[in-house]
Write an enzyme that holds these catalytic residues in place. Structure first.
Site, PDB file in Angstrom:
ATOM      1  N   ASP A  18       0.831  -1.208   0.000  1.00  0.00           N
ATOM      2  CA  ASP A  18       0.000   0.000   0.000  1.00  0.00           C
ATOM      3  C   ASP A  18       0.868   1.261   0.000  1.00  0.00           C
ATOM      4  OD1 ASP A  18      -2.421   1.743   0.593  1.00  0.00           O
ATOM      5  OD2 ASP A  18      -3.297  -0.241   0.874  1.00  0.00           O
ATOM      6  N   HIS A  50      -3.666   6.097   3.080  1.00  0.00           N
ATOM      7  CA  HIS A  50      -4.462   4.951   2.622  1.00  0.00           C
ATOM      8  C   HIS A  50      -4.019   3.651   3.287  1.00  0.00           C
ATOM      9  CE1 HIS A  50      -5.875   1.862  -0.269  1.00  0.00           C
ATOM     10  NE2 HIS A  50      -6.830   2.727  -0.596  1.00  0.00           N
ATOM     11  N   SER A 224     -11.043  -0.880  -1.260  1.00  0.00           N
ATOM     12  CA  SER A 224      -9.797  -0.955  -0.474  1.00  0.00           C
ATOM     13  C   SER A 224     -10.093  -1.180   0.995  1.00  0.00           C
ATOM     14  CB  SER A 224      -9.019   0.360  -0.585  1.00  0.00           C
ATOM     15  OG  SER A 224      -8.425   0.490  -1.835  1.00  0.00           O
TER      16      SER A 224
END
Length: 281
Positions: A18, A50, A224
């Site tokens: 990520d 994120h 996600s």
């Protein structure tokens, strides 16, 4: 289900590809390893947020929120590979290198799960094929690979690679499937594979964020956010049944999912139902 309440994913390591991971209080020193393929830095950081959000959903302890925002497997360990920059962009060669690195180091760090909340949006068949082959090699090594369905849906044929792989567990967002407003990737894939395999919540999830006090949370949406809930459920299952194979985990996840009454290429087998999944072990 008394025994279930004690499962935390303790002893199970999940690799996460990520934007990185910020050393949030909720990770309690459970970051076992960090690798930065973008800038080559040595210590854990996240210049986008994120990856930290994804890790919080997977295994945050909820310590900074008094347990309110706890992840699915609050006792698991993390091995994080930064493959995306501060804008969330990445290069396919970094994703491929990260998957290879995880495969190489899987024994050293006891990596059982690989969470990839990242998808290629180029839609080039050659790129897609390379990503799919890479995750399938990891799957064949025995790693339970969990990928997001991507946010290019919900039109048919909108699953991003490597979620288009026949083998891996592809997760859509069950609350982001409505026509016109949803974004969750739907099948069939280019090779006519029915995807996703199942869905989990993905809309407005609260999880860990980078911040000066190491106690911040933020809200994000997308597939996600759905994928790490499945990764976390697998970590709980592996804590209880250490020799559970990835094929068995996938089969039981699909078997235990709650049917939402949508077509298979939109919801897969249905919504993640962790309690039922663990009961089937």
């Amino acid at each position: 289900m008394k025994e279930q309440e004690n499962l935390t994913g303790k002893g199970i390591t999940a690799a996460v590809l990520d934007t990185g991971i910020f050393p949030h209080i909720d990770f309690d020193g459970r970051i076992a390893a960090f690798r930065d393929l973008v800038y080559g830095r040595e210590t854990p950081y996240d210049d986008n947020g994120h990856g930290t959000h994804v890790c919080g959903i997977l295994g945050g302890s909820g310590r900074a929120s008094g347990g309110k925002y706890q992840g699915a497997a609050p006792g698991c360990r993390f091995v994080v590979v930064k493959i995306l920059d501060r804008r969330g962009n990445g290069r396919k060669q970094d994703i491929l290198a990260a998957i290879d690195w995880v495969r190489k180091e899987r024994m050293r760090y006891h990596i059982r799960i690989l969470n990839i909340s990242v998808g290629a949006t180029e839609q080039e068949k050659s790129v897609d094929d390379l990503l799919v082959q890479a995750v399938e090699r990891a799957w064949d090594d025995g790693i339970t690979v969990v990928t997001a369905a991507g946010n290019l849906g919900p039109a048919p044929g909108s699953i991003t690679a490597p979620g288009s792989s026949r083998k891996v567990i592809t997760v859509g967002a069950g609350d982001l499937l409505e026509p016109g407003r949803g974004i969750s990737g739907c099948g069939p894939t280019r090779d006519c594979i029915c995807k996703p395999d199942l869905v989990a919540p993905g809309k407005r999830l609260i999880s860990c964020a980078p911040g000066r006090s190491r106690k911040e949370y933020t809200v994000k949406s997308g597939t996600s956010m759905a994928a790490p809930q499945v990764s976390g459920a697998v970590a709980l299952a592996l804590e209880r049944v250490p020799d559970l194979t990835n094929v068995q985990a996938k089969m039981l996840l699909c078997e235990s999912a709650r049917d939402l009454g949508l077509p298979r290429n939109r919801q897969g087998h249905g919504m993640l139902w962790t309690e039922r999944f663990l009961r089937l072990l």
